[in-house]
Scaffold this active site. Structure first.
Site, PDB file in Angstrom:
ATOM      1  N   GLY A  88      42.838  39.020  30.473  1.00 34.51           N
ATOM      2  CA  GLY A  88      42.783  37.613  30.098  1.00 34.51           C
ATOM      3  C   GLY A  88      44.138  37.096  29.655  1.00 34.51           C
ATOM      4  N   GLU A  99      36.588  42.516  30.779  1.00 31.79           N
ATOM      5  CA  GLU A  99      36.985  43.344  29.636  1.00 31.79           C
ATOM      6  C   GLU A  99      36.432  42.767  28.329  1.00 31.79           C
ATOM      7  OE1 GLU A  99      41.041  45.541  31.188  1.00 31.79           O
ATOM      8  OE2 GLU A  99      41.265  43.760  29.942  1.00 31.79           O
ATOM      9  N   LEU A 106      43.922  42.317  48.950  1.00 32.96           N
ATOM     10  CA  LEU A 106      44.158  43.472  49.830  1.00 32.96           C
ATOM     11  C   LEU A 106      45.534  44.073  49.589  1.00 32.96           C
ATOM     12  CD1 LEU A 106      42.707  41.773  53.060  1.00 32.96           C
ATOM     13  CD2 LEU A 106      41.549  43.436  51.588  1.00 32.96           C
ATOM     14  N   ASP A 126      46.107  40.065  38.118  1.00 32.82           N
ATOM     15  CA  ASP A 126      45.900  39.002  37.120  1.00 32.82           C
ATOM     16  C   ASP A 126      46.762  37.781  37.474  1.00 32.82           C
ATOM     17  OD1 ASP A 126      44.361  40.945  35.818  1.00 32.82           O
ATOM     18  OD2 ASP A 126      46.071  41.603  34.615  1.00 32.82           O
ATOM     19  N   SER A 134      56.578  40.766  34.240  1.00 34.12           N
ATOM     20  CA  SER A 134      56.866  40.703  35.682  1.00 34.12           C
ATOM     21  C   SER A 134      56.438  39.389  36.320  1.00 34.12           C
ATOM     22  CB  SER A 134      56.135  41.847  36.393  1.00 34.12           C
ATOM     23  OG  SER A 134      54.724  41.601  36.438  1.00 34.12           O
TER      24      SER A 134
HETATM   25  O1  RIB Z   1      45.280  44.175  34.927  1.00 33.89           O
HETATM   26  C1  RIB Z   1      46.216  44.843  34.132  1.00 33.89           C
HETATM   27  C2  RIB Z   1      45.710  44.948  32.726  1.00 33.89           C
HETATM   28  O2  RIB Z   1      44.576  45.777  32.723  1.00 33.89           O
HETATM   29  C3  RIB Z   1      46.674  45.607  31.770  1.00 33.89           C
HETATM   30  O3  RIB Z   1      47.561  44.687  31.171  1.00 33.89           O
HETATM   31  C4  RIB Z   1      45.755  46.309  30.802  1.00 33.89           C
HETATM   32  O4  RIB Z   1      45.761  45.758  29.529  1.00 33.89           O
HETATM   33  C5  RIB Z   1      44.373  46.242  31.424  1.00 33.89           C
HETATM   34  O5  RIB Z   1      43.598  45.293  30.806  1.00 33.89           O
END
Ligand code: RIB
Length: 309
Positions: free
Chosen positions: A51, A149, A227, A260, A299
């Protein structure tokens, strides 16, 4: 201590409801197998969590972004709040207390691939009641992005609490069985191969197109399958066949957080009115840029860096 928005809500392009973790990262020559011990690099601690990563990625691209999350009243929580604020994220919805901040134990090998174990900590205490209490924040967002999560009940409450016309983007990571009401609210459901196979089970088939067909049949209005270096495949129930969206070729250093960044960029561009193929075309460039540097949030590219890719 609880902290929540109590003033008139700002308008947000994107609200991310999700996790915030301290990433404890060790570089290794080879990720260990069962029962094996390997030596690695010095430990590095980065702000992370799916998140928190999405919120930073969107804000860095220029999106007006807010984060609804829970961290502990500890040094990791302060690290996470500081990284959000530095990126320009509205942290009025970041709740504090209830458990230690979530932690992710991450090993990264020389190819840039990683393995991650998450101790959810405060993320597991982000409750449906927290979502109800953040109604003004939910009402302020044209797109809301969630991952897994945080508790599934909290994700389901988020899906029920969208403002009229708002769009829900769900990346079911780490994967878990999803209730029909959550699947039906997704627009899109964003999965990688692993998540697609988990959700579809044995009849998944072997091609992204077959996964898209199977996932669409479960109820989401649209599906995006990431992908990796091959880009993404998008499928929208509002018309047309699934479309492949290629990625620029880059040298991968660390893939942590690239998914993400992809999802955040996709969600933001959809909120701006782009269609799924256009938004995914932008998002694959953001994801490609993110794998060229170490760490997750560190990054993530600016809009100028994406344009230069
Ligand atoms: O998607 C990467 C993330 O997955 C990491 O930053 C780690 O915290 C996990 O949640």
């Amino acid at each position: 201590m609880q902290k929540n928005e109590d003033s008139a809500p700002a308008r947000h392009d994107l609200l991310v409801v999700g996790s915030a973790n301290a990433d404890l990262v060790v570089g290794v020559d080879r990720r260990p197998g069962p029962g094996e011990t390997v030596l690695g690099s010095d430990l590095v601690v980065h702000p992370g969590g799916k998140g928190a990563n999405q919120a930073v990625a969107a804000a860095r691209l220029g999106a007006r972004t807010a984060l609804l999350a829970r961290v502990g009243d500890d040094a990791h929580g302060r690290l996470l709040r500081a990284s959000q604020q530095e990126a320009g994220v509205d942290t009025g919805g970041v709740l504090v207390g209830g458990a230690p901040t979530g932690v992710a134990l991450i090993t990264v090998d020389p190819s840039g691939d990683n393995s991650i174990v998450v101790s959810p900590g405060a993320n597991a205490r982000l409750t449906p009641g927290d979502i109800k209490a953040a109604a003004p924040l939910l009402a302020s967002a044209r797109v809301v992005s969630v991952q897994l999560e945080i508790p599934l009940d909290t994700v389901a409450e988020t899906a029920r609490s969208l403002a009229p016309g708002a769009r829900l983007v769900l990346n079911p990571s780490p994967p878990a069985p999803l209730p029909d009401e959550v699947l039906a609210a997704c627009d899109p459901l964003v999965v990688n191969e692993h998540e697609a196979r988990f959700i579809l089970g044995e009849g998944a088939g072997s091609t992204p197109e077959s996964w898209a067909r199977g996932l669409t049949a479960l109820g989401p209005r649209s599906v995006v399958i990431t992908l990796g270096a091959d880009g993404a495949l998008v499928s929208d129930t509002r018309g047309g066949d699934p479309v492949r969206v290629p990625s620029p070729r880059v040298d991968a250093v660390d893939t942590t957080g690239a998914g993400d960044a992809f999802t955040a960029a996709l969600a933001w561009r959809l909120g701006l009115g782009e269609d799924l193929t256009e938004a995914a075309g932008y998002a694959v460039r953001v994801g490609a840029a993110a794998v060229t540097k170490e760490g997750a949030q560190a990054s993530f590219p600016t809009a100028e860096e994406v344009a230069a890719l």
